[in-house]
Design a protein around this motif. Structure first.
Motif, PDB file in Angstrom:
ATOM      1  N   ARG A  42       0.829  -1.206   0.000  1.00 64.59           N
ATOM      2  CA  ARG A  42       0.000   0.000   0.000  1.00 64.59           C
ATOM      3  C   ARG A  42       0.870   1.265   0.000  1.00 64.59           C
ATOM      4  N   LYS A  43       1.955   1.254   0.788  1.00 63.99           N
ATOM      5  CA  LYS A  43       2.845   2.406   0.866  1.00 63.99           C
ATOM      6  C   LYS A  43       3.470   2.694  -0.502  1.00 63.99           C
ATOM      7  N   TYR A  44       3.865   1.655  -1.202  1.00 64.50           N
ATOM      8  CA  TYR A  44       4.437   1.791  -2.536  1.00 64.50           C
ATOM      9  C   TYR A  44       3.424   2.399  -3.502  1.00 64.50           C
ATOM     10  N   ARG A  49       1.494   6.898  -6.723  1.00 64.40           N
ATOM     11  CA  ARG A  49       0.392   7.809  -7.056  1.00 64.40           C
ATOM     12  C   ARG A  49       0.823   9.264  -6.844  1.00 64.40           C
ATOM     13  N   ALA A  50       1.493   9.523  -5.738  1.00 67.28           N
ATOM     14  CA  ALA A  50       1.954  10.882  -5.454  1.00 67.28           C
ATOM     15  C   ALA A  50       2.940  11.350  -6.519  1.00 67.28           C
ATOM     16  N   GLU A  51       3.817  10.468  -6.958  1.00 68.25           N
ATOM     17  CA  GLU A  51       4.790  10.808  -8.002  1.00 68.25           C
ATOM     18  C   GLU A  51       4.073  11.085  -9.322  1.00 68.25           C
ATOM     19  N   SER A  52       3.083  10.292  -9.641  1.00 71.95           N
ATOM     20  CA  SER A  52       2.308  10.503 -10.859  1.00 71.95           C
ATOM     21  C   SER A  52       1.577  11.839 -10.814  1.00 71.95           C
TER      22      SER A  52
END
Length: 195
Positions: free
Chosen positions: A2-4, A9-12
């Motif tokens: 989940r952390k990955y 998602r944040a990077e995207s």
């Protein structure tokens, strides 16, 4: 796991935000702020209009992101060396030389920004808080070097503001002056203005 996924998602999201700011900056330089649409931004960025709005609710949120992108490519001149000179005329000449070189580099963008500010209130507010403030501070620093007071200081301040103005630089270069000659001419005008 989940952390990955959250990190990915944040990077995207960050990449999408940067892409939107980049293409918007390009459109502002090509067409101006007044003639750039959200639909065109979305098309060029390869996203939907809703995605643009999800990242930037309005123009007042988008302008700082665009400015940050543009600033990385065309940093504002560092006037510290110019302001460190003891001779006030040399300070003005050095500051104008740096500013006029930057205006030449950024002319396609600033010509459109300064033209559009009268019709785009968000842009006008943004420019007031940013480039106008930089030029006001530079004016104060340059005028302080002359140690004049009262009416003479007011006249000098007005003349320095005219010398620092983008449209002054553009007029002088359109009259055939290279940046160095334009800076020399305006430095002479400032010196004559306090005489």
């Amino acid at each position: 796991m989940r952390k990955y996924e959250l990190k990915a998602r944040a990077e995207s999201q960050r990449e999408t935000r940067e892409r939107i700011a980049k293409v918007t900056t390009e459109l502002h330089e090509e067409r101006g702020v007044a003639h750039t649409t959200v639909a065109e931004i979305a098309r060029r960025a390869g996203v939907t209009r809703l995605t643009v709005y999800n990242h930037f609710a309005d123009l007042s949120e988008l302008l700082p992101a665009c400015a940050a992108h543009y600033e990385r490519l065309h940093p504002t001149p560092d006037f510290a060396t110019a302001l460190a000179q003891s001779d006030p005329g040399a300070r003005v000449r050095d500051a104008l030389g740096r500013l006029y070189g930057w205006y030449r580099e950024t002319e396609p963008m600033f010509g459109k920004l300064f033209s559009d500010r009268a019709s785009v209130p968000e842009l006008d507010r943004f420019l007031e808080q940013n480039i106008d403030r930089v030029l006001a501070d530079l004016t104060d620093d340059l005028v302080a070097g002359f140690a004049v007071r009262g009416r003479r200081a007011d006249r000098l301040r007005a003349l320095v503001r005219v010398a620092l103005d983008f449209w002054t630089w553009r007029r002088l270069t359109r009259e055939g002056l290279v940046d160095e000659d334009a800076a020399d001419l305006m430095t002479a005008a400032v010196a004559a203005g306090i005489g």
